[in-house]
Structure formats: C-alpha cells, structure tokens
Design a protein around this motif. Structure first.
Motif, PDB file in Angstrom:
ATOM      1  N   GLY A  68       0.809  -1.206   0.000  1.00 36.50           N
ATOM      2  CA  GLY A  68       0.000   0.000   0.000  1.00 36.50           C
ATOM      3  C   GLY A  68       0.847   1.262   0.000  1.00 36.50           C
ATOM      4  N   LYS A  69       0.297   2.331  -0.522  1.00 39.73           N
ATOM      5  CA  LYS A  69       1.029   3.602  -0.621  1.00 39.73           C
ATOM      6  C   LYS A  69       0.268   4.761   0.021  1.00 39.73           C
ATOM      7  CE  LYS A  69       4.235   1.877  -3.330  1.00 39.73           C
ATOM      8  NZ  LYS A  69       5.473   1.456  -2.778  1.00 39.73           N
ATOM      9  N   LYS A  70      -0.919   4.515   0.530  1.00 40.11           N
ATOM     10  CA  LYS A  70      -1.765   5.603   1.008  1.00 40.11           C
ATOM     11  C   LYS A  70      -1.467   5.917   2.472  1.00 40.11           C
ATOM     12  CE  LYS A  70      -6.572   7.028   1.110  1.00 40.11           C
ATOM     13  NZ  LYS A  70      -7.949   6.643   0.821  1.00 40.11           N
ATOM     14  N   GLY A  71      -1.038   7.119   2.743  1.00 44.33           N
ATOM     15  CA  GLY A  71      -0.834   7.577   4.115  1.00 44.33           C
ATOM     16  C   GLY A  71       0.486   7.127   4.719  1.00 44.33           C
ATOM     17  N   ASP A  72       0.764   7.691   5.897  1.00 44.65           N
ATOM     18  CA  ASP A  72       1.981   7.361   6.631  1.00 44.65           C
ATOM     19  C   ASP A  72       1.678   6.262   7.639  1.00 44.65           C
ATOM     20  OD1 ASP A  72       3.514   9.309   5.348  1.00 44.65           O
ATOM     21  OD2 ASP A  72       2.865  10.866   6.754  1.00 44.65           O
ATOM     22  N   VAL A  73       2.689   5.476   7.941  1.00 37.87           N
ATOM     23  CA  VAL A  73       2.556   4.439   8.959  1.00 37.87           C
ATOM     24  C   VAL A  73       3.673   4.610   9.975  1.00 37.87           C
ATOM     25  CG1 VAL A  73       1.435   2.778   7.418  1.00 37.87           C
ATOM     26  CG2 VAL A  73       3.914   2.771   7.620  1.00 37.87           C
ATOM     27  N   SER A  74       3.482   4.020  11.140  1.00 36.45           N
ATOM     28  CA  SER A  74       4.507   4.116  12.181  1.00 36.45           C
ATOM     29  C   SER A  74       5.767   3.361  11.759  1.00 36.45           C
ATOM     30  CB  SER A  74       3.973   3.506  13.479  1.00 36.45           C
ATOM     31  OG  SER A  74       3.821   2.107  13.323  1.00 36.45           O
ATOM     32  N   GLN A  75       6.880   3.663  12.413  1.00 38.08           N
ATOM     33  CA  GLN A  75       8.142   2.989  12.105  1.00 38.08           C
ATOM     34  C   GLN A  75       8.012   1.491  12.349  1.00 38.08           C
ATOM     35  OE1 GLN A  75      11.050   4.307  10.752  1.00 38.08           O
ATOM     36  NE2 GLN A  75      11.585   2.148  10.582  1.00 38.08           N
ATOM     37  N   GLY A  76       7.288   1.110  13.412  1.00 42.09           N
ATOM     38  CA  GLY A  76       7.102  -0.311  13.712  1.00 42.09           C
ATOM     39  C   GLY A  76       6.361  -1.038  12.599  1.00 42.09           C
ATOM     40  N   LEU A  77       5.302  -0.419  12.109  1.00 45.71           N
ATOM     41  CA  LEU A  77       4.535  -1.033  11.033  1.00 45.71           C
ATOM     42  C   LEU A  77       5.341  -1.032   9.741  1.00 45.71           C
ATOM     43  CD1 LEU A  77       1.928  -2.419  10.278  1.00 45.71           C
ATOM     44  CD2 LEU A  77       0.906  -0.168   9.888  1.00 45.71           C
ATOM     45  N   ASP A  78       6.089   0.035   9.494  1.00 48.60           N
ATOM     46  CA  ASP A  78       6.944   0.096   8.314  1.00 48.60           C
ATOM     47  C   ASP A  78       7.992  -1.020   8.367  1.00 48.60           C
ATOM     48  OD1 ASP A  78       7.673   1.367   5.829  1.00 48.60           O
ATOM     49  OD2 ASP A  78       9.458   2.116   6.871  1.00 48.60           O
ATOM     50  N   ASP A  79       8.576  -1.255   9.543  1.00 48.96           N
ATOM     51  CA  ASP A  79       9.536  -2.355   9.710  1.00 48.96           C
ATOM     52  C   ASP A  79       8.863  -3.710   9.475  1.00 48.96           C
ATOM     53  OD1 ASP A  79      11.857  -0.978  10.197  1.00 48.96           O
ATOM     54  OD2 ASP A  79      11.703  -1.066  12.378  1.00 48.96           O
ATOM     55  N   PHE A  80       7.632  -3.839   9.976  1.00 45.26           N
ATOM     56  CA  PHE A  80       6.905  -5.092   9.788  1.00 45.26           C
ATOM     57  C   PHE A  80       6.673  -5.349   8.298  1.00 45.26           C
ATOM     58  CE2 PHE A  80       2.830  -7.490   9.655  1.00 45.26           C
ATOM     59  CZ  PHE A  80       3.299  -8.672  10.235  1.00 45.26           C
ATOM     60  N   TYR A  81       6.279  -4.317   7.566  1.00 46.30           N
ATOM     61  CA  TYR A  81       6.102  -4.454   6.121  1.00 46.30           C
ATOM     62  C   TYR A  81       7.424  -4.842   5.444  1.00 46.30           C
ATOM     63  CZ  TYR A  81       1.481  -2.195   6.361  1.00 46.30           C
ATOM     64  OH  TYR A  81       0.177  -1.889   6.618  1.00 46.30           O
ATOM     65  N   SER A  82       8.506  -4.213   5.874  1.00 47.08           N
ATOM     66  CA  SER A  82       9.820  -4.549   5.304  1.00 47.08           C
ATOM     67  C   SER A  82      10.162  -6.009   5.589  1.00 47.08           C
ATOM     68  CB  SER A  82      10.901  -3.635   5.874  1.00 47.08           C
ATOM     69  OG  SER A  82      10.697  -2.310   5.444  1.00 47.08           O
ATOM     70  N   LEU A  83       9.874  -6.442   6.790  1.00 49.32           N
ATOM     71  CA  LEU A  83      10.126  -7.836   7.163  1.00 49.32           C
ATOM     72  C   LEU A  83       9.299  -8.770   6.282  1.00 49.32           C
ATOM     73  CD1 LEU A  83      11.597  -9.673   9.231  1.00 49.32           C
ATOM     74  CD2 LEU A  83       9.558  -9.510  10.660  1.00 49.32           C
ATOM     75  N   MET A  84       8.044  -8.440   6.048  1.00 53.21           N
ATOM     76  CA  MET A  84       7.166  -9.249   5.187  1.00 53.21           C
ATOM     77  C   MET A  84       7.729  -9.347   3.778  1.00 53.21           C
ATOM     78  SD  MET A  84       3.373  -7.859   6.342  1.00 53.21           S
ATOM     79  CE  MET A  84       2.623  -8.346   4.818  1.00 53.21           C
ATOM     80  N   ASP A  85       8.326  -8.267   3.303  1.00 53.86           N
ATOM     81  CA  ASP A  85       8.851  -8.227   1.942  1.00 53.86           C
ATOM     82  C   ASP A  85      10.294  -8.724   1.832  1.00 53.86           C
ATOM     83  OD1 ASP A  85       6.470  -7.252   0.967  1.00 53.86           O
ATOM     84  OD2 ASP A  85       7.089  -5.151   1.055  1.00 53.86           O
ATOM     85  N   GLY A  86      10.860  -9.172   2.961  1.00 54.42           N
ATOM     86  CA  GLY A  86      12.230  -9.674   2.932  1.00 54.42           C
ATOM     87  C   GLY A  86      13.283  -8.588   2.828  1.00 54.42           C
ATOM     88  N   LYS A  87      12.915  -7.368   3.210  1.00 55.12           N
ATOM     89  CA  LYS A  87      13.856  -6.250   3.162  1.00 55.12           C
ATOM     90  C   LYS A  87      14.475  -6.050   4.543  1.00 55.12           C
ATOM     91  CE  LYS A  87      11.138  -3.924  -0.400  1.00 55.12           C
ATOM     92  NZ  LYS A  87      10.259  -2.770  -0.668  1.00 55.12           N
ATOM     93  N   SER A  88      15.517  -5.227   4.598  1.00 56.20           N
ATOM     94  CA  SER A  88      16.164  -4.965   5.877  1.00 56.20           C
ATOM     95  C   SER A  88      15.258  -4.120   6.774  1.00 56.20           C
ATOM     96  CB  SER A  88      17.505  -4.265   5.663  1.00 56.20           C
ATOM     97  OG  SER A  88      17.308  -3.022   5.034  1.00 56.20           O
TER      98      SER A  88
END
Length: 127
Positions: free
Chosen positions: A14-34
């Motif tokens: 998703g690209k709509k709106g800002d998310v917290s750093q924790g949620l952003d990290d969780f998304y990165s983890l889901m996508d296999g990113k650092s």
C-alpha cells in the motif's frame, strides 16, 4: 467472529498515508527487506525462529516442497502432452496431403500414440 476478536488485513504494498516505524519495519520484514533492530522486530524474529524449530513447521516445509514438485511435474507433463498434440496434428495434416485415408492415418496414430491417447482421442485428430 462472535468471540470479540477482530481481523485486520495488512498490505505491505500500500502507498496511502503514513505508517509508524514499527509497522513500516513489519512491512519490510514481510517483503524480505532490511529492518531496524527494534524490540518489536526482534520479538517477531524470535517468534519466527522458535516456530521454525517446531515439527509443525518442518511438516509445513515438507508439504510445500511436495506441492511445488507435483506442480512442476504436472507442468512438465502438460507441456509434453501439448507438444505431442501438436506433433500429431502436423502428422495428420502431412498424411492427408499425401492422400492417405483416414483409416490409414488412424492406424499410424494408434501404432505410435496408443499408449498416450485413447482410440477416441486419436479419432478426434482426424476431424
């Protein structure tokens, strides 16, 4: 769910709106990113590592591998069958150009392909 629980759907794309750093990290983890090494991410990674050590995870991995192998084998078989169908169609066209009768062509097809196709399927190629 009639148990006062809630279901939340998350999309890492998703690209709509800002998310917290924790949620952003969780998304990165889901996508296999650092990710950052926050307590939240450490806790998720630890839970994942512990789960990977269970018999349930091992069975899941084995089942997933079996499904992938079966799908690959099925794809290969379907590809072979499609190639064979194409070869039969070309053979029928060539034999018809050579003025072979349908009976003669069917005999040839049965001789070469009876282990892969029924008589009825081979007769369909003549139509």
């Amino acid at each position: 769910m009639n148990d006062e629980s809630e279901v939340i759907y998350l999309s890492s794309k998703g690209k709509k709106g800002d998310v917290s750093q924790g949620l952003d990290d969780f998304y990165s983890l889901m996508d296999g990113k650092s990710t950052t090494n926050s307590k939240f991410i450490k806790r998720i990674k630890k839970t994942m590592d512990n789960y990977r050590k269970t018999e349930e995870w091992s069975e899941h991995v084995m089942n997933t591998e079996q499904i992938k192998e079966m799908a690959l084998a099925q794809g290969v078989e379907e590809g072979k069958r499609e190639a064979t169908v194409s070869a039969i169609s070309k053979t029928v066209k060539m034999l018809k150009r050579m003025n072979q009768s349908n009976e003669q062509i069917l005999q040839e097809l049965k001789q070469d392909y009876s282990d892969e196709f029924s008589d009825e399927e081979l007769e369909e190629f003549l139509k």
